[in-house]
Design an enzyme around this catalytic site. Sequence first.
Site, PDB file in Angstrom:
ATOM      1  N   SER A 220       0.836  -1.196   0.000  1.00  0.00           N
ATOM      2  CA  SER A 220       0.000   0.000   0.000  1.00  0.00           C
ATOM      3  C   SER A 220       0.882   1.261   0.000  1.00  0.00           C
ATOM      4  O   SER A 220       1.733   1.415  -0.872  1.00  0.00           O
ATOM      5  CB  SER A 220      -0.957  -0.031   1.196  1.00  0.00           C
ATOM      6  OG  SER A 220      -1.956   0.945   1.076  1.00  0.00           O
ATOM      7  N   ASP A 498      -8.633  -4.563  -6.093  1.00  0.00           N
ATOM      8  CA  ASP A 498      -8.170  -3.658  -5.041  1.00  0.00           C
ATOM      9  C   ASP A 498      -8.697  -2.258  -5.340  1.00  0.00           C
ATOM     10  O   ASP A 498      -8.475  -1.729  -6.431  1.00  0.00           O
ATOM     11  CB  ASP A 498      -6.641  -3.653  -5.032  1.00  0.00           C
ATOM     12  CG  ASP A 498      -6.043  -2.845  -3.893  1.00  0.00           C
ATOM     13  OD1 ASP A 498      -6.790  -2.120  -3.202  1.00  0.00           O
ATOM     14  OD2 ASP A 498      -4.813  -2.941  -3.701  1.00  0.00           O
TER      15      ASP A 498
END
Length: 571
Positions: A220, A498
């Site tokens: 991330s 995602d």
Amino acid sequence: MGRRHATTTALTLAGPLVIAHPETPATAIEIDDCTHGMSHGSSLRPQGVNLWRLEKIQAAKVSKGSLSSDLPGLDGAQGVLSRTEFPARWFEQPLDHFSNTGHTFQQRYWVNDRHYNTTVGGPVIVLDGGETSGEDRLPFLDTGIVEILAKATGGVGVVLEHRYYGSSVPVNNFTTDSLRWLNNEQAAADSANFMANVKFDGIDRDLTSPNTPWIYYGGSYAGARAAHMKVLYPELVYGSIASSAVTHAALSNWEYMEVIRQAADPKCSSHLERSIVTIDNILDFPRLGGYLKALFGVKGLKHDVDFVSLIQEPLGSWQSKVWDPAVGSATFDEFCGNLSKPFGHFSAAAADLPFNHPSRMVAIADDFHVDFAIVNYAKWIKQHVVSRCPADQTVEQCFGTFNDTQYQVTTLDQDWRLWQFQVCTQWGYFTTAPLNQKHPRIISRRLTLDYLSKICKQAYPPGKHFRVPALPNITAVNALGDFDLAADRLAFIDGEVDPWRPDTPHSAYAHDRKDTILRPFKLIPGAVHHWDEYGLANLADEPPEILKIHMEMIHFVTEWLKDWKPPKKKE
């Protein structure tokens, strides 16, 4: 020691220096109290801070003897194991790498040397802790990606906590001035300094870089940092794995919800779209809006935009889906299932009728009827969100966002201020409605950049030495490569569904790439956020797509290491 990619200005401290040390890791520089500040993790919006505060109130009611963590699945037993086998260690860092202030702080890290062969030697696998306490990353040191790669390569595994997070706190408060060293440039320099100078207790061999190959992993935000480190410090970072790496910073990040809209169960998405359009239309009429807020349990909430911000809360749970049920969240699927759940006189057949069909309508007042999906939506919000509001507070106190003072507490327990500061200064990612109002959406058109970014002014008034920009300087991030960031021995791994994928090199906005050993470029089918970071003690027990990506990661890392050569000794 490495290329310094920064233009940080030397700033004068406003108070005395207090050196941090392992026994008191949170003690640090004292900043003049005249600069009073005026969400942690993924708050990214004013309402997120309210929810953070209410979660803290709830947590305070839990038994003091219990262990807790922001990372789902880190239960008490795992927490004790991790803290016993992997005790915290400390590394001294300068507060400012680009100006010789003389001030330092202690950065926390943990080591897994289970598989290290001191005779043969192996790489160092370092996981960037990112925007949370490093303790939340310890499971990845035990059974996750660090353990997997360290075991496969005979290497040492490390979790390195990010400056300002967890116990690596260099200041005594979180005012605007105190946070001015929390940026990409300083954090990258921390990692570089650590790699070049750390000495691991119990290992006599020199494991510093470039004398030993280092593989840098992040997921991330930390995934973007892993990619940035390979570009900024190529002489120190032999290889990087950037998982769900948000290398593209953006102001309006409306695509986040668009991924969820398209990937969710079609019936759920349809219910959400129709419900939000209906809610927006109802709010155009104040009297009916009052009925609607009462239905959701927030009758006294003054601002419509606070209401629509509040009801988007369950949508963020999509990101918490994980292939391992022990650490993943089923909240999104439960929420979706409840939207079409019949109740009262409604039969199961009603769920298959078109939205707003007369047989689906519920009377809220004599002249006010809504589809039963909205009623179910309201029940969920009341039960799971509004119920967090303590009895001694009003809904405006709990969920209003226009009282500036609620964002101006700057003590160290207000750790929401950290990532929010990074959002406001360099990253952006404000989850607005689609810019094209005709585009389908699952959040309100009232969620604008102005509303979502107002916390930057509310929480971080100008200090004596630093001023938060009117809008984040996303150029500072995107200048490092943006969607096209690439390098040899830099792997990008993303999840197909995602919600952060639009900000990664796998974005539809990015150029397509080939997947090679030297530059791996992999998309995990059906995966959400950095799914490769999680692992099981026995890899054979993992789902096929996760076992496959782990085997591929082991393969390309071991192939990289075959080409490593120690640096030539200086004459």
